[in-house]
Enzyme design. Structure first.
Site, PDB file in Angstrom:
ATOM      1  N   ARG A 297       3.165  -5.079  16.626  1.00  0.00           N
ATOM      2  CA  ARG A 297       1.716  -4.637  16.522  1.00  0.00           C
ATOM      3  C   ARG A 297       0.910  -5.700  16.873  1.00  0.00           C
ATOM      4  NH1 ARG A 297       1.702  -3.082  10.245  1.00  0.00           N
ATOM      5  NH2 ARG A 297       2.581  -5.160  10.305  1.00  0.00           N
TER       6      ARG A 297
ATOM      7  N   SER B  39       0.852  -1.271   0.081  1.00  0.00           N
ATOM      8  CA  SER B  39      -0.059   0.041   0.057  1.00  0.00           C
ATOM      9  C   SER B  39       0.884   1.322   0.003  1.00  0.00           C
ATOM     10  CB  SER B  39      -0.880  -0.007   1.197  1.00  0.00           C
ATOM     11  OG  SER B  39      -0.173  -0.267   2.333  1.00  0.00           O
TER      12      SER B  39
ATOM     13  N   ASP C 187      -2.135  -8.527  11.400  1.00  0.00           N
ATOM     14  CA  ASP C 187      -3.679  -8.935  11.116  1.00  0.00           C
ATOM     15  C   ASP C 187      -4.012 -10.311  11.815  1.00  0.00           C
ATOM     16  OD1 ASP C 187      -3.733  -7.067   8.993  1.00  0.00           O
ATOM     17  OD2 ASP C 187      -2.516  -8.309   7.856  1.00  0.00           O
TER      18      ASP C 187
ATOM     19  N   HIS D 115       5.707 -12.753   7.202  1.00  0.00           N
ATOM     20  CA  HIS D 115       6.188 -11.595   6.691  1.00  0.00           C
ATOM     21  C   HIS D 115       7.328 -11.336   5.809  1.00  0.00           C
ATOM     22  CE1 HIS D 115       6.461  -7.067   7.097  1.00  0.00           C
ATOM     23  NE2 HIS D 115       5.184  -7.186   7.585  1.00  0.00           N
TER      24      HIS D 115
ATOM     25  N   HIS E  54      -1.987  -8.790   1.791  1.00  0.00           N
ATOM     26  CA  HIS E  54      -1.519  -7.626   2.481  1.00  0.00           C
ATOM     27  C   HIS E  54      -2.895  -7.339   3.456  1.00  0.00           C
ATOM     28  CE1 HIS E  54       0.286  -3.855   3.235  1.00  0.00           C
ATOM     29  NE2 HIS E  54       0.147  -3.315   2.000  1.00  0.00           N
TER      30      HIS E  54
HETATM   31  N1  HAX Z   1       1.153 -19.792   5.188  1.00  0.00           N
HETATM   32  C1  HAX Z   1       1.533 -20.545   4.489  1.00  0.00           C
HETATM   33  N2  HAX Z   1       2.470 -20.398   3.705  1.00  0.00           N
HETATM   34  C2  HAX Z   1       3.212 -19.171   3.741  1.00  0.00           C
HETATM   35  C3  HAX Z   1       2.969 -18.259   4.883  1.00  0.00           C
HETATM   36  C4  HAX Z   1       1.702 -18.610   5.700  1.00  0.00           C
HETATM   37  N3  HAX Z   1       1.354 -17.758   6.541  1.00  0.00           N
HETATM   38  N4  HAX Z   1       3.705 -17.375   4.968  1.00  0.00           N
HETATM   39  C5  HAX Z   1       4.568 -17.559   3.735  1.00  0.00           C
HETATM   40  N5  HAX Z   1       4.198 -18.792   3.276  1.00  0.00           N
HETATM   41  C6  HAX Z   1       4.870 -19.467   2.129  1.00  0.00           C
HETATM   42  C7  HAX Z   1       4.818 -18.434   0.907  1.00  0.00           C
HETATM   43  O1  HAX Z   1       3.695 -18.516   0.294  1.00  0.00           O
HETATM   44  C8  HAX Z   1       5.878 -19.015  -0.141  1.00  0.00           C
HETATM   45  O2  HAX Z   1       5.521 -20.087  -0.691  1.00  0.00           O
HETATM   46  P1  HAX Z   1       6.002 -20.328  -2.144  1.00  0.00           P
HETATM   47  O3  HAX Z   1       7.324 -20.759  -2.174  1.00  0.00           O
HETATM   48  O4  HAX Z   1       5.224 -21.715  -2.445  1.00  0.00           O
HETATM   49  O5  HAX Z   1       5.531 -19.344  -2.919  1.00  0.00           O
HETATM   50  C9  HAX Z   1       6.821 -19.460   0.975  1.00  0.00           C
HETATM   51  O6  HAX Z   1       6.211 -19.580   2.340  1.00  0.00           O
HETATM   52  C10 HAX Z   1       8.011 -18.467   1.149  1.00  0.00           C
HETATM   53  O7  HAX Z   1       7.393 -17.284   1.495  1.00  0.00           O
HETATM   54  P2  HAX Z   1       8.188 -15.848   2.436  1.00  0.00           P
HETATM   55  O8  HAX Z   1       9.318 -15.668   1.798  1.00  0.00           O
HETATM   56  O9  HAX Z   1       8.132 -16.547   3.775  1.00  0.00           O
HETATM   57  O10 HAX Z   1       6.869 -14.742   2.562  1.00  0.00           O
HETATM   58  P3  HAX Z   1       6.760 -13.863   1.194  1.00  0.00           P
HETATM   59  O11 HAX Z   1       7.826 -12.675   1.963  1.00  0.00           O
HETATM   60  O12 HAX Z   1       7.095 -14.019   0.034  1.00  0.00           O
HETATM   61  O13 HAX Z   1       5.431 -13.157   1.588  1.00  0.00           O
HETATM   62  C11 HAX Z   1       3.512 -12.833   3.022  1.00  0.00           C
HETATM   63  C12 HAX Z   1       4.933 -12.488   2.808  1.00  0.00           C
HETATM   64  C13 HAX Z   1       3.036 -11.916   4.137  1.00  0.00           C
HETATM   65  C14 HAX Z   1       2.760 -12.348   1.924  1.00  0.00           C
HETATM   66  C15 HAX Z   1       3.258 -14.344   3.428  1.00  0.00           C
HETATM   67  O14 HAX Z   1       3.770 -14.652   4.731  1.00  0.00           O
HETATM   68  C16 HAX Z   1       1.707 -14.772   3.390  1.00  0.00           C
HETATM   69  O15 HAX Z   1       1.152 -14.752   2.647  1.00  0.00           O
HETATM   70  N6  HAX Z   1       1.211 -14.815   4.819  1.00  0.00           N
HETATM   71  C17 HAX Z   1      -0.279 -14.996   4.766  1.00  0.00           C
HETATM   72  C18 HAX Z   1      -1.127 -13.619   4.430  1.00  0.00           C
HETATM   73  C19 HAX Z   1      -1.029 -12.577   5.665  1.00  0.00           C
HETATM   74  O16 HAX Z   1      -0.825 -12.720   6.568  1.00  0.00           O
HETATM   75  N7  HAX Z   1      -0.748 -11.440   5.085  1.00  0.00           N
HETATM   76  C20 HAX Z   1      -0.632  -9.859   5.721  1.00  0.00           C
HETATM   77  C21 HAX Z   1       0.780  -9.666   5.979  1.00  0.00           C
HETATM   78  C22 HAX Z   1       1.051  -8.366   6.832  1.00  0.00           C
HETATM   79  C23 HAX Z   1       0.528  -7.388   6.029  1.00  0.00           C
HETATM   80  O17 HAX Z   1       0.891  -6.994   5.004  1.00  0.00           O
HETATM   81  N8  HAX Z   1      -0.675  -6.666   6.519  1.00  0.00           N
HETATM   82  O18 HAX Z   1      -1.129  -5.944   5.787  1.00  0.00           O
END
Ligand code: HAX
Length: 438
Positions: A327, A241, A375, A318, A271
């Protein structure tokens, strides 16, 4: 399937292993200053943004203008009778880097009140949208609708652009927008979920208090709103964002175009929408169990089922943090300190998820950070206070997130940051760099 789609599908299927191979086997190969893994993997860790508004340390978490969350809450002037500070004082801190006095804070409180009236045409836009539109789509539409009032855009069109002073127009626009965001959010909430009945602003209240009042919430919720908006304000400028807002504004688009775009990014499930997803996931799970709390075994099974079906555990992981999000901790402490919430079943379940999830994510071995983010905890507080319409939660996030995004882009203008334009390369170029192709 159309011919084009068929061809495309074939090409995508052929292309995917090339990308996967590059990341897996040649991720560390350098392309100038970044690696192949960074080029394909969302620029993770590439240091190419500058902001002084906040800084996110992977282990320590967020600092707003050098202050941790507890230091921020302790330093800022408090609303009389409340343990929480004025959101308006926090705005002053983010923009200037200085902790405001009470007088400086109250000046902003008054300024926002003067600017808070939502134009009728914005109400008309909201009312013209189908009532089942997602509230984030409504929020974004309301923001971009106000573009016609941009002081920056109007001066630019009139040939009055001045690189040294254009930040003043940006500040004027940002203040106008910020003052209206909570009333717009309250309007959407009451229109969508409360029978289209509306509550007028109370001129004696600060922004956080007034939001609680306008959505028809309790006295105690006023502090929840103040806390929530401050906690969600900023997480340095690389998150979707904040970065989108910065990117769009870098084309000298005004804040209405820029923040509407930022809101659209916040609406993604990876996000900001994760706060809605967390509550959805938790509620569905409890419903399946007939409303009773699960055992740890039942919970583990549900978490594995989610992972095995290819979904993420919302609220966990994250891109930068490598520990529990402060947070999250701050909101958890709020729950522990609030009689009623401490023993609330949903809070107990969220606490159980906190205990059970990190080892499961570690065992699965994919997520780099198995710990909860902001979140994972926020929805339970909203639910407890009766704000159970969880598709609205990301709008709350969007009101708070504006504080940081708007401070950032005002500074971008002041420092004359360039239009953003990273360089792209082709997959074949990556394969050449990796030595796979000549
Ligand atoms: N559950 C399952 N798998 C997860 C995971 C979770 N909570 N978090 C990461 N992974 C997976 C990823 O999908 C990725 O899988 P692939 O290799 O198959 O693509 C792998 O672990 C490596 O990811 P990462 O390097 O640890 O994480 P990223 O930096 O790529 O992504 C995210 C960060 C926040 C998007 C990710 O942890 C996620 O999808 N979390 C769940 C959704 C979430 O809670 N989002 C909110 C984040 C905070 C925020 O921005 N709030 O607004």
């Amino acid at each position: 399937m159309s011919t084009m789609k068929e061809v495309l599908k074939k090409k995508i299927d052929e292309h995917r292993p090339r990308t996967a191979k590059l990341v897996k086997e040649f991720g560390d190969v350098k392309l100038g200053d970044v690696t192949i893994a960074q080029a394909i993997g969302g620029a993770r860790g590439v240091k190419c943004l500058v902001t002084d508004i906040s800084y996110l340390d992977p282990m320590e978490g967020i600092r707003f203008r050098g202050l941790t969350i507890p230091e921020t809450f302790a330093a800022l002037p408090k609303v009389p009778g409340s343990e929480y500070p004025y959101v308006e004082g926090f705005w002053y801190l983010l923009f200037t880097g200085d902790v405001p006095t009470m007088a400086q804070t109250l000046e902003i409180v008054e300024d926002w009140k003067q600017r808070s009236c939502v134009p009728q045409y914005v109400i008309d836009v909201l009312r013209a949208m189908p009532r089942d539109s997602h509230p984030m789509a409504m929020f974004s539409a309301a923001i971009v609708a106000m573009q016609r009032d941009s002081v920056f855009a109007s001066n630019y069109t009139a040939g009055k652009f001045n690189k040294m002073t254009c930040w003043e127009d940006m500040l004027e626009d940002c203040t106008n927008l910020m003052a209206k965001l909570a009333p717009i959010a309250a309007y959407i909430y009451r229109m969508k979920y409360k029978g289209d009945t509306h509550i007028a602003a109370d001129p004696n209240l600060d922004m956080g208090g007034n939001f609680a009042h306008m959505i028809g919430q309790s006295e105690e919720y006023k502090d929840v709103a103040r806390m929530y908006f401050i906690l969600h304000s900023d997480h340095e400028s690389g998150n979707v964002s904040a970065h989108t807002t910065h990117l769009v504004a870098s084309a000298l688009s005004d804040i209405y175009y820029s923040y509407s775009a930022g809101i659209n990014g916040l609406a993604g499930p990876l996000h900001g929408l994760a706060n809605q997803e967390v509550l959805g996931w938790t509620q569905n799970f409890m419903e399946k169990l007939g409303g009773k709390l699960p055992t740890e075994e039942e919970l583990k099974k549900a978490l594995w089922d989610t992972l095995n079906s290819g979904q993420v555990i919302p609220g966990y992981g994250h891109a930068v943090l490598r520990k529990t999000d402060p947070r999250y901790e701050s909101q958890r402490q709020f729950c522990l300190d609030t009689p009623g919430l401490k023993d609330y079943p949903l809070f107990k379940l969220v606490s159980m998820i906190y205990k059970v999830t990190p080892p499961i994510l570690e065992e699965q071995g994919k997520a780099k950070n198995p710990w909860p983010n902001v979140d994972a905890q926020s929805g339970v507080i909203q639910w407890y206070y009766g704000l159970t319409e969880y598709d609205f939660y990301t709008v709350l996030f969007g009101v708070g997130r504006a504080l940081g995004c708007l401070a950032n882009v005002t500074w971008d203008r002041a420092l004359g940051y360039s239009i953003e334009r990273p360089k792209s390369v082709t997959t074949a170029m990556l394969e050449t760099a990796a030595g796979i192709k000549k």
